[in-house]
Design a protein around this motif. Structure first.
Motif, short mmCIF file in Angstrom:
data_model
loop_
_atom_site.label_atom_id
_atom_site.label_comp_id
_atom_site.label_asym_id
_atom_site.label_seq_id
_atom_site.Cartn_x
_atom_site.Cartn_y
_atom_site.Cartn_z
N THR A 7 13.05 4.68 5.38
CA THR A 7 12.57 3.73 4.32
C THR A 7 13.50 2.28 4.68
O THR A 7 14.47 2.73 5.46
CB THR A 7 13.22 4.41 3.00
OG1 THR A 7 13.18 3.19 1.90
CG2 THR A 7 14.76 4.74 3.19
N SER A 8 13.14 1.12 4.04
CA SER A 8 13.68 0.10 4.31
C SER A 8 14.85 -0.26 3.45
O SER A 8 15.38 -1.14 3.48
CB SER A 8 12.68 -1.09 4.24
OG SER A 8 12.07 -1.05 2.88
N SER A 167 8.87 6.53 1.30
CA SER A 167 8.90 5.29 1.73
C SER A 167 9.54 4.37 0.69
O SER A 167 8.57 4.40 -0.40
CB SER A 167 8.13 4.60 2.64
OG SER A 167 7.71 5.33 3.83
N CYS A 169 10.16 0.54 -0.79
CA CYS A 169 10.23 -0.99 -0.57
C CYS A 169 10.10 -1.64 -1.56
O CYS A 169 9.61 -1.25 -2.62
CB CYS A 169 9.03 -1.14 0.50
SG CYS A 169 7.42 -0.60 0.01
N ASN A 172 15.28 -1.90 -5.60
CA ASN A 172 16.01 -0.75 -5.22
C ASN A 172 16.73 -0.52 -6.78
O ASN A 172 17.77 0.34 -6.51
CB ASN A 172 16.94 -1.00 -4.19
CG ASN A 172 17.93 -1.91 -4.52
OD1 ASN A 172 17.85 -2.90 -5.28
ND2 ASN A 172 19.35 -1.92 -3.74
N CYS A 189 6.72 3.14 -2.34
CA CYS A 189 5.54 2.52 -2.10
C CYS A 189 4.60 3.41 -1.04
O CYS A 189 3.78 2.96 -0.60
CB CYS A 189 5.70 1.38 -0.90
SG CYS A 189 6.79 1.47 0.43
#
Length: 310
Positions: A7-8, A167, A169, A172, A189
């Protein structure tokens, strides 16, 4: 696989309950007191049941197991909330968030299954009083308790795997005071179809199956109680079930409102309040409901207190 590869987003922000600094401190004090009382009262029940031979019966054995689960459920959610109130830092890491969601789900599953077991215990105690001691022996009680714990633990794995592989994105921010599965699911996402089917499928199976079995048990219990000739006998029989029935109504009422309503993915501000009742208020109320309405527990407390004083 690390969180950064998955995950970002490496952390989430739990928005919780907004307010000024003074209000946050007030929240901290109130919920700190609630948490301390929850740990204390449930620990007292576990201790009393363990050391007082008068309470070495199936009903109190299951009650002590339930008190132990309540301690851990409150611990899974409240300390992080207290930290946010006190420091103002409401961030929670990705891994901690997934772990919190997982533990809350398995602990809640264990509690629902254990409540069902406790209903069966009351069914045999009232409907088959002469055979009760033979049926609900210590071996069966231990097997039922282990089965409740194991079933709840296994129920958590199907939702933990899709959640850990999702994931995230964009935003948050989680509009909740802990990492509940539904608010967390809204931030992903990834395709959520599989996760939704698994989570809501398990929720429906656990909650509705438990509710159905408890309802059937109490139908037989009520019919048996109504056949008791004396009013005193009927009152005494029903009093042994009143505490358990009260807890059942609170637990299943909150779960149905949050997870089993027609559109559970649509969030409301009331969700946080109802979740707060389930995770913070109910674990405190359960020992009070069982002890204040139960003369045997009060007598046991008095006996232990007298021994300590002497």
């Amino acid at each position: 696989m690390t969180a950064n590869n998955q995950t970002s987003i490496t952390e989430f922000m739990l928005l919780g309950f907004p307010g000024s600094r003074e209000v946050q401190i007030l929240y901290f004090v109130v919920f700190l007191v609630i948490y301390i009382l929850t740990i204390t009262t449930n620990s007292i029940i576990i201790t009393i049941v363990s050391i007082d031979p008068h309470l070495h019966s199936p009903m109190y054995f299951f009650l002590s197991n339930f008190a132990f689960l309540e301690i851990w459920y409150a611990t899974a959610t409240i300390p992080k909330m207290l930290s946010g109130f006190l420091t103002g830092n409401k961030a929670i890491s990705y891994r901690s968030c997934i772990a919190q969601s997982y533990f809350c789900f398995i602990l809640a599953s264990m509690e629902y299954i254990l409540l069902t077991v406790m209903a069966f215990d009351r069914y045999y105690a009232i409907c088959y009083p002469l055979q009760y001691g033979t049926i609900m022996n210590s071996r069966l009680c231990k097997q039922l308790a282990i089965g409740s714990w194991t079933s709840g633990f296994l129920n958590g794995w199907p939702i933990s795997i899709p959640a850990s592989r999702s994931s995230f994105c964009g935003s948050n921010q989680i509009n909740h005071f802990f990492c509940d599965f539904i608010p967390l699911l809204k931030l992903t996402c990834s395709d959520t179809i599989v996760s939704e089917v698994i989570f809501f499928g398990l929720a429906w199976v656990i909650v509705l199956t438990s509710l159905f079995l408890i309802t059937v048990s109490y139908c037989y219990i009520i019919m048996t109680i109504l056949r008791i000739p004396s009013a005193t006998g009927r009152k005494k029989a029903f009093s042994t079930c009143a505490s358990h029935l009260t807890v059942v109504l609170i637990f299943f009422g909150t779960a149905i409102f949050i997870y089993l309503r027609p559109n559970p993915m649509q969030s409301f501000e009331a969700d946080k309040v109802v979740s707060l009742i389930f995770s913070a208020i109910t674990p405190l109320l359960n020992p009070l409901i069982y002890s204040l309405r139960n003369k045997e527990v009060l007598k046991a407390l008095n006996r232990v207190w007298n021994k300590m004083c002497s």
